[in-house]
Design a protein around this motif. Structure first.
Motif, mmCIF file in Angstrom:
data_model
loop_
_atom_site.group_PDB
_atom_site.id
_atom_site.type_symbol
_atom_site.label_atom_id
_atom_site.label_comp_id
_atom_site.label_asym_id
_atom_site.label_seq_id
_atom_site.Cartn_x
_atom_site.Cartn_y
_atom_site.Cartn_z
ATOM 1 N N ILE A 60 0.853 -1.193 0.000
ATOM 2 C CA ILE A 60 0.000 0.000 0.000
ATOM 3 C C ILE A 60 0.883 1.236 0.000
ATOM 4 O O ILE A 60 1.877 1.309 0.727
ATOM 5 C CB ILE A 60 -0.906 0.039 1.244
ATOM 6 N N THR A 61 0.526 2.230 -0.815
ATOM 7 C CA THR A 61 1.134 3.555 -0.733
ATOM 8 C C THR A 61 0.026 4.601 -0.778
ATOM 9 O O THR A 61 -1.142 4.283 -1.005
ATOM 10 C CB THR A 61 2.140 3.813 -1.869
ATOM 11 N N CYS A 62 0.408 5.845 -0.572
ATOM 12 C CA CYS A 62 -0.537 6.986 -0.612
ATOM 13 C C CYS A 62 -1.631 6.851 0.446
ATOM 14 O O CYS A 62 -2.788 7.218 0.211
ATOM 15 C CB CYS A 62 -1.160 7.139 -2.007
ATOM 16 N N SER A 63 -1.272 6.345 1.615
ATOM 17 C CA SER A 63 -2.289 6.043 2.618
ATOM 18 C C SER A 63 -2.894 7.274 3.270
ATOM 19 O O SER A 63 -4.065 7.259 3.646
ATOM 20 C CB SER A 63 -1.704 5.128 3.701
ATOM 21 N N ASN A 64 -2.121 8.341 3.412
ATOM 22 C CA ASN A 64 -2.633 9.519 4.123
ATOM 23 C C ASN A 64 -2.139 10.788 3.464
ATOM 24 O O ASN A 64 -1.330 11.524 4.030
ATOM 25 C CB ASN A 64 -2.185 9.509 5.591
ATOM 26 N N MET A 65 -2.608 11.056 2.258
ATOM 27 C CA MET A 65 -2.061 12.218 1.566
ATOM 28 C C MET A 65 -3.082 13.329 1.359
ATOM 29 O O MET A 65 -2.821 14.296 0.662
ATOM 30 C CB MET A 65 -1.440 11.819 0.228
ATOM 31 N N ALA A 213 3.737 6.803 15.501
ATOM 32 C CA ALA A 213 5.155 6.486 15.684
ATOM 33 C C ALA A 213 6.060 7.578 15.125
ATOM 34 O O ALA A 213 7.204 7.708 15.550
ATOM 35 C CB ALA A 213 5.487 5.148 15.017
ATOM 36 N N GLY A 214 5.535 8.384 14.208
ATOM 37 C CA GLY A 214 6.354 9.384 13.552
ATOM 38 C C GLY A 214 6.237 10.784 14.108
ATOM 39 O O GLY A 214 6.776 11.726 13.521
ATOM 40 N N ILE A 215 5.551 10.973 15.229
ATOM 41 C CA ILE A 215 5.390 12.321 15.781
ATOM 42 C C ILE A 215 5.859 12.354 17.234
ATOM 43 O O ILE A 215 6.107 11.326 17.853
ATOM 44 C CB ILE A 215 3.923 12.806 15.695
ATOM 45 N N ALA A 315 0.438 13.732 6.048
ATOM 46 C CA ALA A 315 -0.006 13.455 7.412
ATOM 47 C C ALA A 315 0.981 13.997 8.428
ATOM 48 O O ALA A 315 0.587 14.530 9.469
ATOM 49 C CB ALA A 315 -0.208 11.952 7.605
ATOM 50 N N SER A 316 2.276 13.875 8.132
ATOM 51 C CA SER A 316 3.287 14.425 9.038
ATOM 52 C C SER A 316 3.118 15.933 9.166
ATOM 53 O O SER A 316 3.216 16.491 10.271
ATOM 54 C CB SER A 316 4.687 14.095 8.505
ATOM 55 N N ARG A 317 2.851 16.613 8.064
ATOM 56 C CA ARG A 317 2.630 18.066 8.109
ATOM 57 C C ARG A 317 1.441 18.409 8.996
ATOM 58 O O ARG A 317 1.503 19.317 9.819
ATOM 59 C CB ARG A 317 2.366 18.621 6.704
ATOM 60 N N MET A 318 0.340 17.691 8.816
ATOM 61 C CA MET A 318 -0.869 18.003 9.580
ATOM 62 C C MET A 318 -0.654 17.735 11.070
ATOM 63 O O MET A 318 -1.017 18.546 11.929
ATOM 64 C CB MET A 318 -2.058 17.186 9.059
ATOM 65 N N PHE A 319 -0.056 16.584 11.402
ATOM 66 C CA PHE A 319 0.159 16.244 12.809
ATOM 67 C C PHE A 319 1.087 17.248 13.476
ATOM 68 O O PHE A 319 0.815 17.754 14.560
ATOM 69 C CB PHE A 319 0.743 14.835 12.915
#
Length: 474
Positions: A60-65, A213-215, A315-319
């Protein structure tokens, strides 16, 4: 289980945001199709029928764009725009953080992850279609949309982090971690004791686990934060080799040991900056001792690209935008309307929107952002705008810069700020991780606020009336 990747797939398919692609090769084709899809802001992609692999093995790609799928990931109502999403997200973050201790991970004895267990001669990381995403990548990356699970040997505190994982051979992967990351600290503590560090790598799981996990949430609180977000505890099983808690409904988990003083070349890899980050360098390895996977396993990928077209960055930008908003309010900066890491350059251009309340208010807010470590390493520019500017739209932000920021008075430079090995201006000179930051005050000067020309603006009432009258015609 209703907090697994497959339930999430059904949910995004239900809102018309899933597309299946058959026959794409792991070698560059999945990466290229992902980039092309992101450029047109396409749906979630599910690749299967990958040559050389069982037909039911997926990526899977493009999961949260975009706002719609990210809202699904967080268990929130649909959002129509970035600004709508951020308006809700700040309050939600505060709510989820307060509930971390109410949703600790729930240990269970069984789970779909345990459908297949491999060890010894049966181990083969390359049994999964880990893609080579970018043409100049140094190899295949099984870990991009992943959650790396480690524990502090002194306190037992469990951390989830997202770091890139490169495949070397059937039993060995390399892990790249920036200097200030929790996993690096945990692994370092084991190594200083002369011991190998236990590490578990989940490379297929509900996207909420990957995103959390990324924030920067409270250290050791990732599972609890994710449980609060999803409204129920994350079920985990205790991995036999390392003793680490791994997602019971996960798709694929690699578990093993990171030995001291053992490295392999890692990189380059196309990173979130839009460049091949950190070149080739020695990196710690994980010697895989156990592999778990569901039947018909699905790998969750999140390959970076140039920020303006990167699905992993959204998603990283929004979080991180929501966390920065919360940070500013928490340290007492009043009148913060919102914060947004730019879609043009991610954390390298950050817009802060305030309702000015006193002299120096705008510069105070900008300085506070430059000193935060929430999503701002490799930061370049912090731009502060008034509340009438759409801070989520880089074009509106640049309009404010062009019309409200006098270069002589509006720009300040901060020198010797902390940076990162991924900073393109540092390159391979990673012995000195410093950069500079620019503050651009694009607010109407506070002393002129009553005399400044009035901006063209549509009133909410007019917009609502016209949209209602001409419904379906625009």
């Amino acid at each position: 289980m209703d907090n697994d990747l497959r339930t999430w797939l059904k949910q995004v398919e239900g809102i018309g945001r899933l597309k299946r692609i058959k026959g794409a090769d792991w070698n560059l084709e999945i990466g290229c199709l992902t980039s092309l899809n992101v450029m047109k802001k396409g749906p979630v992609l599910l690749f299967d029928g990958i040559p050389g692999y069982p037909p039911d093995y997926g990526v899977i790609t493009c999961s949260n764009m975009e706002a719609g799928t990210l809202a699904v990931t967080m268990g929130m109502p649909p959002a129509n725009s970035d600004r709508d999403l951020l308006a809700v997200l700040g309050a939600k973050f505060a709510e989820w953080e307060k509930k971390i201790d109410s949703f600790p991970p729930q240990t269970v004895r069984e789970g779909p992850l345990l459908e297949n267990v491999h060890s010894g001669a049966d181990l083969d990381v390359l049994a999964f279609p880990a893609p080579k995403y970018h043409e100049e990548d140094g190899g295949r990356y099984i870990g991009t949309g992943c959650a790396i699970i480690t524990a502090d040997p002194d306190t037992g505190e469990v951390n989830l982090g997202t770091y890139r994982i490169m495949v070397h051979d059937s039993k060995t992967v390399a892990i790249y971690m920036e200097p200030d990351r929790h996993a690096r600290s945990h692994i370092g503590k084991y190594h200083r004791k002369g011991k190998p560090a236990p590490v578990a790598i989940s490379v297929g799981q509900h996207p909420a686990i990957f995103r959390v996990a990324g924030i920067a949430v409270r250290s050791g609180g990732e599972y609890g934060f994710c449980g609060a977000m999803l409204g129920k505890p994350v079920e985990v099983v205790t991995e036999e080799i390392t003793g680490l808690p791994v997602p019971a409904a996960g798709e694929i988990v690699l578990a093993g040991w990171c030995p001291p003083s053992v490295t392999r070349p890692e990189g380059p890899f196309g990173e979130w900056t839009g460049y091949y980050g950190s070149s080739v360098r020695p990196a710690p390895v994980i010697e895989v001792a156990r592999i778990y996977h569901r039947n018909s396993p699905i790998l969750l990928g999140s390959p970076p690209d140039r920020p303006a077209r990167s699905q992993g960055n959204y998603a990283s930008r929004m979080f991180n935008s929501a966390l920065l908003h919360k940070y500013l309010s928490g340290i007492g900066i009043p009148g913060v309307v919102g914060v947004c890491l730019s879609d043009a350059a991610h954390r390298q251009i950050i817009a802060v929107c305030i309702k000015q309340q006193y002299y120096g208010h705008s510069k105070q807010a900008a300085l506070a952002v430059t000193q935060s470590r929430i999503g701002t390493n490799v930061g370049r520019y912090v731009i502060v705008v008034d509340e009438d500017v759409d801070f989520t739209d880089i074009n509106d932000v640049l309009w404010a810069v062009g019309t409200r920021a006098d270069p002589e008075k509006a720009i300040d430079i901060i020198r010797r700020a902390p940076s990162s090995p991924l900073d393109p201006l540092i390159g391979t000179r990673t012995e000195v991780l410093l950069n500079s930051r620019a503050i651009i005050d694009a607010c109407i000067p506070y002393e002129w606020r009553d005399k400044f020309p009035k901006a063209i603006q549509l009133s909410d009432e007019l917009v609502a009336r016209v949209k209602d009258k001409f419904k379906g015609q625009l």
